[in-house]
Design a protein around this motif. Sequence first.
Motif, PDB file in Angstrom:
ATOM      1  N   GLY A  85     -30.126 -26.219 -10.632  1.00 39.48           N
ATOM      2  CA  GLY A  85     -30.466 -27.423  -9.876  1.00 39.48           C
ATOM      3  C   GLY A  85     -31.932 -27.778 -10.018  1.00 39.48           C
ATOM      4  O   GLY A  85     -32.395 -28.789  -9.478  1.00 39.48           O
ATOM      5  N   GLY A  86     -32.676 -26.961 -10.768  1.00 40.54           N
ATOM      6  CA  GLY A  86     -34.084 -27.283 -11.058  1.00 40.54           C
ATOM      7  C   GLY A  86     -34.235 -27.506 -12.555  1.00 40.54           C
ATOM      8  O   GLY A  86     -33.986 -26.583 -13.347  1.00 40.54           O
ATOM      9  N   PHE A  87     -34.657 -28.719 -12.922  1.00 34.70           N
ATOM     10  CA  PHE A  87     -34.784 -29.062 -14.352  1.00 34.70           C
ATOM     11  C   PHE A  87     -35.745 -28.105 -15.050  1.00 34.70           C
ATOM     12  O   PHE A  87     -35.448 -27.622 -16.150  1.00 34.70           O
ATOM     13  CB  PHE A  87     -35.283 -30.511 -14.453  1.00 34.70           C
TER      14      PHE A  87
ATOM     15  N   ASP B 287     -41.156 -30.909  -9.340  1.00 34.33           N
ATOM     16  CA  ASP B 287     -39.755 -31.253  -9.616  1.00 34.33           C
ATOM     17  C   ASP B 287     -38.835 -30.199  -8.997  1.00 34.33           C
ATOM     18  O   ASP B 287     -39.087 -29.003  -9.099  1.00 34.33           O
ATOM     19  CB  ASP B 287     -39.527 -31.286 -11.128  1.00 34.33           C
ATOM     20  N   GLY B 288     -37.787 -30.684  -8.310  1.00 31.25           N
ATOM     21  CA  GLY B 288     -36.844 -29.756  -7.682  1.00 31.25           C
ATOM     22  C   GLY B 288     -37.324 -29.318  -6.312  1.00 31.25           C
ATOM     23  O   GLY B 288     -36.895 -28.300  -5.779  1.00 31.25           O
TER      24      GLY B 288
ATOM     25  N   LYS C 143     -29.438 -39.305 -14.115  1.00 28.68           N
ATOM     26  CA  LYS C 143     -30.305 -39.132 -12.939  1.00 28.68           C
ATOM     27  C   LYS C 143     -31.773 -38.905 -13.307  1.00 28.68           C
ATOM     28  O   LYS C 143     -32.662 -39.315 -12.562  1.00 28.68           O
ATOM     29  CB  LYS C 143     -29.811 -37.940 -12.110  1.00 28.68           C
ATOM     30  N   LEU C 144     -32.022 -38.237 -14.414  1.00 26.86           N
ATOM     31  CA  LEU C 144     -33.384 -37.760 -14.660  1.00 26.86           C
ATOM     32  C   LEU C 144     -34.291 -38.862 -15.194  1.00 26.86           C
ATOM     33  O   LEU C 144     -33.847 -39.792 -15.881  1.00 26.86           O
ATOM     34  CB  LEU C 144     -33.343 -36.547 -15.600  1.00 26.86           C
TER      35      LEU C 144
ATOM     36  N   GLY D 265     -24.726 -33.004 -12.801  1.00 29.97           N
ATOM     37  CA  GLY D 265     -23.798 -34.030 -12.347  1.00 29.97           C
ATOM     38  C   GLY D 265     -22.483 -33.423 -11.869  1.00 29.97           C
ATOM     39  O   GLY D 265     -22.204 -32.239 -12.075  1.00 29.97           O
TER      40      GLY D 265
ATOM     41  N   TYR E  88     -27.805 -33.700 -18.414  1.00 27.82           N
ATOM     42  CA  TYR E  88     -27.537 -34.485 -17.227  1.00 27.82           C
ATOM     43  C   TYR E  88     -27.059 -35.832 -17.757  1.00 27.82           C
ATOM     44  O   TYR E  88     -27.866 -36.642 -18.196  1.00 27.82           O
ATOM     45  CB  TYR E  88     -28.743 -34.628 -16.293  1.00 27.82           C
TER      46      TYR E  88
ATOM     47  N   PHE F 154     -29.010 -28.106 -22.135  1.00 25.75           N
ATOM     48  CA  PHE F 154     -29.063 -28.681 -20.791  1.00 25.75           C
ATOM     49  C   PHE F 154     -28.581 -30.121 -20.907  1.00 25.75           C
ATOM     50  O   PHE F 154     -28.971 -30.839 -21.836  1.00 25.75           O
ATOM     51  CB  PHE F 154     -30.486 -28.661 -20.232  1.00 25.75           C
TER      52      PHE F 154
ATOM     53  N   GLU G   9     -39.877 -36.632 -16.546  1.00 19.63           N
ATOM     54  CA  GLU G   9     -39.112 -35.389 -16.779  1.00 19.63           C
ATOM     55  C   GLU G   9     -38.685 -35.254 -18.242  1.00 19.63           C
ATOM     56  O   GLU G   9     -38.961 -34.249 -18.900  1.00 19.63           O
ATOM     57  CB  GLU G   9     -37.875 -35.382 -15.856  1.00 19.63           C
TER      58      GLU G   9
ATOM     59  N   TYR H 139     -26.949 -22.892 -14.269  1.00 17.93           N
ATOM     60  CA  TYR H 139     -27.473 -24.113 -13.655  1.00 17.93           C
ATOM     61  C   TYR H 139     -28.078 -23.800 -12.302  1.00 17.93           C
ATOM     62  O   TYR H 139     -27.392 -23.266 -11.432  1.00 17.93           O
ATOM     63  CB  TYR H 139     -26.343 -25.143 -13.485  1.00 17.93           C
TER      64      TYR H 139
ATOM     65  N   SER I  65     -36.670 -29.948  -3.466  1.00 19.95           N
ATOM     66  CA  SER I  65     -35.678 -29.655  -2.407  1.00 19.95           C
ATOM     67  C   SER I  65     -35.190 -28.209  -2.518  1.00 19.95           C
ATOM     68  O   SER I  65     -34.516 -27.698  -1.627  1.00 19.95           O
ATOM     69  CB  SER I  65     -34.485 -30.613  -2.542  1.00 19.95           C
TER      70      SER I  65
END
Length: 308
Positions: free
Chosen positions: A220-222, A110-111, A249-250, A193, A239, A237, A255, A218, A113
């Motif tokens: 950007g990685g859950f 996850d994450g 999104k999640l 978001g 989203y 946390f 997740e 934050y 990117s």
Amino acid sequence: MPKRHVQKGLWNHLMHKGVDFGLASIIYEVAVASKYIVHAMRTGDLGLAGTSNLYGEEQLALDVLANEIIKDRLDHTGRVKSFASEELDDILIFERKGHKDYSVVVDPLDGSSLVDVNLAVGTIVGIFKGENLLQPGKNLVGAMYIVYGPRTTLVYSAGNGVYEFTLNSLGEYVLTQEEITLKDSNKIYSPGGLKKDYTEKHAKFIDFLEENGYKLRYSGGFVPDINQILLKRGGLFTYPALKNSPNGKLRLLFELNPMAFIIENAGGMASTGKERILEINPEKLDQRAPIYIGSKEEVQLAQKFLNE
Ligand code: AFP
């Protein structure tokens, strides 16, 4: 002779805690798989794999590799019947002979990117008894995540407390925190978001947090963002549902449910803002949901703002 401090390894801990042998085998195999993922991350090809996953996003080679490593190791345990992954379009049924008493849902990396900017990423795993994995998260019998960060750490719960292990220089996961419990409130928050897409009620909630001195954290990685809330013993946390995506999104299966299981076992809460995450009856593998997860007071405050 001073007593030598023997750090407790993952397998000894799982046996000492009376975790069912099959469930312990799954947790342990994911831990082994994570070492190969760490190796691939430090040496592997980060180029695009040219295939796309369930969500139509380009897959990095690492996503594909992480999925293969975990899938193969879980198959070899002979303990897993059904396997679903954020990187696969359908549920996989393992045909190997064995006592296949469990089903597993996985977000292998996850994450992903974030890897090429050297930020922390993670693996998320949820474990069900039996072969049905399209069921509410309240039926999970175990969940875990791995954080690939400055240290490689593993957090799991089998319904009897939340524990952290750290990968040491010998390649062993050793117990570093036990019975992790969240405070009812803590002033850090992770707002997923874009502000321009917030609903009015969510925007009011975020403004309230800011006006009351909550620190924004934050990445950007859950996985690292949740891990921070767990290890700082509290915070929130989110989203949320957004104007143009009411389900946020999640992903529920891969997740939200595993993290909700862990956070609830640490004395926290996980809600869509309207209902408990673990109560949701999933209709499809790629179902998404809004999420508010962390300390009780912050989640309840979010529910108040959203249901005014
Ligand atoms: P990727 O797996 O596509 O990098 O997305 C990561 C993630 O699913 C989750 O780890 C983060 O919390 C969330 O997306 C971040 O989303 P934004 O980039 O929209 O903030």
